[in-house]
Design an enzyme around this catalytic site. Structure first.
Site, PDB file in Angstrom:
ATOM      1  N   ASP A   1     -12.426 -11.016  15.975  1.00 48.95           N
ATOM      2  CA  ASP A   1     -12.429 -12.386  15.469  1.00 48.95           C
ATOM      3  C   ASP A   1     -13.857 -12.875  15.294  1.00 48.95           C
ATOM      4  O   ASP A   1     -14.196 -13.518  14.304  1.00 48.95           O
ATOM      5  CB  ASP A   1     -11.730 -13.322  16.454  1.00 48.95           C
TER       6      ASP A   1
ATOM      7  N   GLY B   1      -0.821   3.372   9.649  1.00 47.85           N
ATOM      8  CA  GLY B   1      -0.413   2.785  10.916  1.00 47.85           C
ATOM      9  C   GLY B   1      -0.650   3.809  12.005  1.00 47.85           C
ATOM     10  O   GLY B   1      -0.929   4.978  11.719  1.00 47.85           O
TER      11      GLY B   1
ATOM     12  N   GLU C   1      -3.137 -15.168  21.049  1.00 49.69           N
ATOM     13  CA  GLU C   1      -2.450 -15.347  19.767  1.00 49.69           C
ATOM     14  C   GLU C   1      -1.914 -16.768  19.604  1.00 49.69           C
ATOM     15  O   GLU C   1      -1.934 -17.317  18.507  1.00 49.69           O
ATOM     16  CB  GLU C   1      -1.310 -14.339  19.614  1.00 49.69           C
TER      17      GLU C   1
ATOM     18  N   GLY D   1       2.851   7.986  15.329  1.00 48.58           N
ATOM     19  CA  GLY D   1       4.144   7.827  15.981  1.00 48.58           C
ATOM     20  C   GLY D   1       4.901   6.576  15.585  1.00 48.58           C
ATOM     21  O   GLY D   1       5.975   6.298  16.109  1.00 48.58           O
ATOM     22  N   THR D   2       4.361   5.803  14.655  1.00 50.24           N
ATOM     23  CA  THR D   2       5.042   4.574  14.247  1.00 50.24           C
ATOM     24  C   THR D   2       6.113   4.845  13.197  1.00 50.24           C
ATOM     25  O   THR D   2       6.823   3.932  12.792  1.00 50.24           O
ATOM     26  CB  THR D   2       4.045   3.538  13.694  1.00 50.24           C
ATOM     27  N   GLY D   3       6.200   6.079  12.738  1.00 49.13           N
ATOM     28  CA  GLY D   3       7.303   6.421  11.833  1.00 49.13           C
ATOM     29  C   GLY D   3       6.920   6.567  10.366  1.00 49.13           C
ATOM     30  O   GLY D   3       7.760   6.393   9.492  1.00 49.13           O
TER      31      GLY D   3
ATOM     32  N   THR E   1       5.956   9.334   8.684  1.00 51.24           N
ATOM     33  CA  THR E   1       6.617  10.508   8.105  1.00 51.24           C
ATOM     34  C   THR E   1       8.102  10.225   7.929  1.00 51.24           C
ATOM     35  O   THR E   1       8.696  10.550   6.901  1.00 51.24           O
ATOM     36  CB  THR E   1       6.427  11.720   9.036  1.00 51.24           C
TER      37      THR E   1
HETATM   38  P1  ADP Z   1       4.033   9.206  12.234  1.00 49.86           P
HETATM   39  O1  ADP Z   1       4.233   9.980  10.979  1.00 49.86           O
HETATM   40  O2  ADP Z   1       3.774   7.748  11.999  1.00 49.86           O
HETATM   41  O3  ADP Z   1       3.064   9.789  13.205  1.00 49.86           O
HETATM   42  P2  ADP Z   1       6.699  10.074  12.730  1.00 49.86           P
HETATM   43  O4  ADP Z   1       7.394   9.575  11.525  1.00 49.86           O
HETATM   44  O5  ADP Z   1       6.322  11.499  12.758  1.00 49.86           O
HETATM   45  O6  ADP Z   1       5.421   9.197  13.029  1.00 49.86           O
HETATM   46  O7  ADP Z   1       7.581   9.714  14.006  1.00 49.86           O
HETATM   47  C1  ADP Z   1       8.004  10.693  14.926  1.00 49.86           C
HETATM   48  C2  ADP Z   1       9.431  10.424  15.354  1.00 49.86           C
HETATM   49  O8  ADP Z   1       9.527   9.211  16.086  1.00 49.86           O
HETATM   50  C3  ADP Z   1      10.377  10.262  14.201  1.00 49.86           C
HETATM   51  O9  ADP Z   1      10.867  11.477  13.751  1.00 49.86           O
HETATM   52  C4  ADP Z   1      11.479   9.405  14.794  1.00 49.86           C
HETATM   53  O10 ADP Z   1      12.408  10.172  15.491  1.00 49.86           O
HETATM   54  C5  ADP Z   1      10.728   8.549  15.785  1.00 49.86           C
HETATM   55  N1  ADP Z   1      10.411   7.245  15.188  1.00 49.86           N
HETATM   56  C6  ADP Z   1       9.188   6.770  14.871  1.00 49.86           C
HETATM   57  N2  ADP Z   1       9.271   5.531  14.344  1.00 49.86           N
HETATM   58  C7  ADP Z   1      10.571   5.217  14.295  1.00 49.86           C
HETATM   59  C8  ADP Z   1      11.311   4.075  13.835  1.00 49.86           C
HETATM   60  N3  ADP Z   1      10.688   3.000  13.323  1.00 49.86           N
HETATM   61  N4  ADP Z   1      12.650   4.112  13.930  1.00 49.86           N
HETATM   62  C9  ADP Z   1      13.286   5.179  14.454  1.00 49.86           C
HETATM   63  N5  ADP Z   1      12.652   6.271  14.886  1.00 49.86           N
HETATM   64  C10 ADP Z   1      11.315   6.313  14.834  1.00 49.86           C
HETATM   65 ZN    ZN Z   2      -7.791 -12.840  17.791  1.00 53.72          ZN
END
Ligand code: ADP
Ligand code: ZN
Length: 522
Positions: free
Chosen positions: A410, A113, A335, A116-118, A120
């Site tokens: 598409d 993904g 969409e 920054g989507t979380g 890790t």
């Molecule tokens: P990735 O590994 O996808 O680049 P990270 O897990 O490093 O992203 O995300 C960085 C920080 O952003 C996390 O430590 C958290 O504080 C915040 N964060 C990202 N996604 C979420 C989420 N779904 N819920 C809560 N905090 C999130």
């Molecule tokens: Zn489309």
């Protein structure tokens, strides 16, 4: 005095001092030389010590063993993903259950993904939930290391995992290791391939049900080596989407737990302000808001501080990451177009929800496309699916009398699919059951260029005609459905702008409340 005496005297008077001077210079020179030598020696020693500690550092510190303080409660906005990860949790906490019945526990989970989507965070949360430790290492550190230390690195990592089971081995930036192309410029292609092979071999040699689960994260799943995705390796693949409005609200609430805030703080409004942004952005907004409030001498964060923080942070992030209102309207109609055509045509789908928050390649439609591509679909079903695929493009035309490059994906999918129908699956009467596609991945044009398929100019023309015929008729069908159901489509678009995600039941309700306007032609 004869001339001999004079010469001797002169020699003594001048020669001796010159000789002494020479001697002194020689001594000085030797002294300097020795000093230089000593310094060089010391440098050399220091360098080699550094060399050793460099290797040692990598060997000892690059994979960090940590226990996780995170749990699923710290992850917001992706409830479905947490649900699917509960299974992994169970593998770690109760492997015996699976062993006993003879089930093979997956060894690897690939999380992908946008950054920054979380991802890790998810890995840490899995470990925290299961109460196991995590070894973290980044794919690039891994490959970097292998240059200096050889493949023992991979070995060590797996060995460490085995000794500490149950545990999680987390590899961030996995594409750096498992990628198709060499990530380290000075590393030869062969050496690199060896690294990957070694890693995968280790993974294969890894006992199932060993209590070690390898979690790899990447922003670029497309760059991964196919071999990494093979069965028995990264069996589970989880895509982490960008959060929609409800998801962002949940994430904000999580990050505001630690921040004193006004009880009237409007989380829904805060979420509405941030379409397109990811968890990491929201976390930094929450923190920025707290800093702004503190600087103003406040005791708690108020909405105005968040708005200010958002403004400030967006300047740094670059505006284009956030979805603008105009873009939102466009995405919503696009969409809605897919959805209404899919629903009304009865396209084969596992339809669950529609969302305007980009899920990467194909936004809303991912859930439309049959999951198992080898599953058999009839020609009729394919035609419906193609109409649905073109529904976004068609609706853009109808609603805005214009088009964007948003439908690019598409169109590509449609074309590939229709070409396969014609050239490989015998779904065109004109062409019949003849294969003009060398493999599923090769288009007739490419095959021809490779001279691996014999096909006349006339056949090529026929293929072209057939492909066009199918695509245009599907497009017409999509347009017809959308015009007939424009009230429902507009309503769905409106709700998508408001909520960003609309679930299946609500779509059905809209279709019921806004019936087709004109009688079906044809
Ligand atoms: P990735 O590994 O996808 O680049 P990270 O897990 O490093 O992203 O995300 C960085 C920080 O952003 C996390 O430590 C958290 O504080 C915040 N964060 C990202 N996604 C979420 C989420 N779904 N819920 C809560 N905090 C999130
Ligand atoms: Zn489309």
């Amino acid at each position: 005095m004869n001339w001999e005496e004079t010469l001797i005297k002169a020699l003594i008077w001048f020669g001796v001092p010159i000789f002494l001077l020479l001697l002194a210079a020689l001594g000085l020179w030797f002294g300097l030389l020795r000093k230089m030598l000593k310094k060089a020696e010391a440098d050399f020693k220091k360098n080699s010590e550094e060399q050793i500690s460099f290797v040692k550092y990598f060997r000892e510190n690059k994979a960090k063993l940590v226990s996780s303080k995170y749990s699923f409660k710290d992850v917001g906005g992706i409830p479905e993903i947490l649900e699917s990860l509960k299974e992994i949790n169970d593998f770690l906490t109760d492997p015996e259950k699976y062993k006993e019945i003879g089930a093979r526990i997956p060894k690897g989970v690939l999380i992908y993904g946008d950054s920054g989507t979380g991802k890790t965070l998810l890995a840490k949360a899995i470990a925290g939930e299961a109460g196991v430790k995590v070894f973290s290492i980044s794919g690039s550190a891994f490959t970097e290391m292998l240059v200096g230390v050889g493949s023992s690195r991979t070995n060590d990592l797996f060995e460490m995992g085995r000794k500490n089971a149950p545990c999680i081995i987390f590899i961030d930036e996995f594409d750096a290791l498992g990628s198709k192309r060499s990530p380290v410029a000075f590393m030869g292609e062969r050496e690199y391939q060896q690294t990957v092979d070694q890693f995968l071999a280790e993974m294969d040699g890894f006992e199932n049900n060993s209590g070690v689960i390898i979690i790899a994260a990447t922003n670029r799943p497309d760059a991964l080596d196919e071999a990494a995705k093979r069965r028995g390796r990264f069996d589970r693949q989880i895509k982490v989407p960008r959060p929609d409005k409800a998801g962002r609200e949940e994430i904000l609430r999580i990050h505001f737990r630690k921040v004193k805030h006004d009880p009237k703080f409007d989380f829904e409004k805060a979420a509405a302000l941030t379409p397109g942004l990811v968890g990491a952005d929201l976390e930094s907004f929450a923190n920025e808001a707290a800093i702004i409030a503190a600087r103003k001498g406040k005791k708690q964060v108020e909405m105005v501080d968040f708005e200010e923080a958002e403004d400030k942070a967006m300047a740094g992030l670059g505006r284009n990451r956030k979805i603008s209102p105009k873009e939102k309207r466009l995405l919503a109609h696009h969409e809605a177009g897919h959805t209404i055509v899919a629903k009304k045509s009865g396209a084969p789908a596992n339809f669950h929800k529609v969302t305007i928050i980009a899920h990467g390649e194909a936004s809303g439609l991912t859930s439309l496309y049959p999951e198992d591509e080898s599953g058999h679909l009839s020609k009729e079903e394919f035609l419906k699916l193609i109409a649905a695929l073109l529904g976004g493009y068609a609706e853009e035309l109808i609603a805005f009398n214009d088009m964007t490059n948003g439908a690019c994906n598409d169109i590509e999918k449609t074309t590939l699919l229709v070409r396969e129908m014609v050239c490989a699956w015998g779904m065109s009467e004109e062409i019949g059951p003849v294969n003009y596609s060398k493999s599923n991945n090769l288009l007739p044009m490419e095959s021809l260029a490779e001279k691996s398929v014999v096909c006349s100019e006339a056949t090529l023309q026929k293929i072209d005609n057939e492909v066009n015929k199918i695509v245009f008729s599907a497009f017409e069908k999509a347009k017809q459905i959308l015009i007939e159901n424009s009230a429902a489509t507009d309503e769905l678009a409106k709700r998508l702008i408001e909520k960003e995600t609309v679930f299946n039941e609500e779509v059905d309700a809209i279709l019921k409340d806004y019936p087709p306007q004109t009688e079906k032609k044809s």
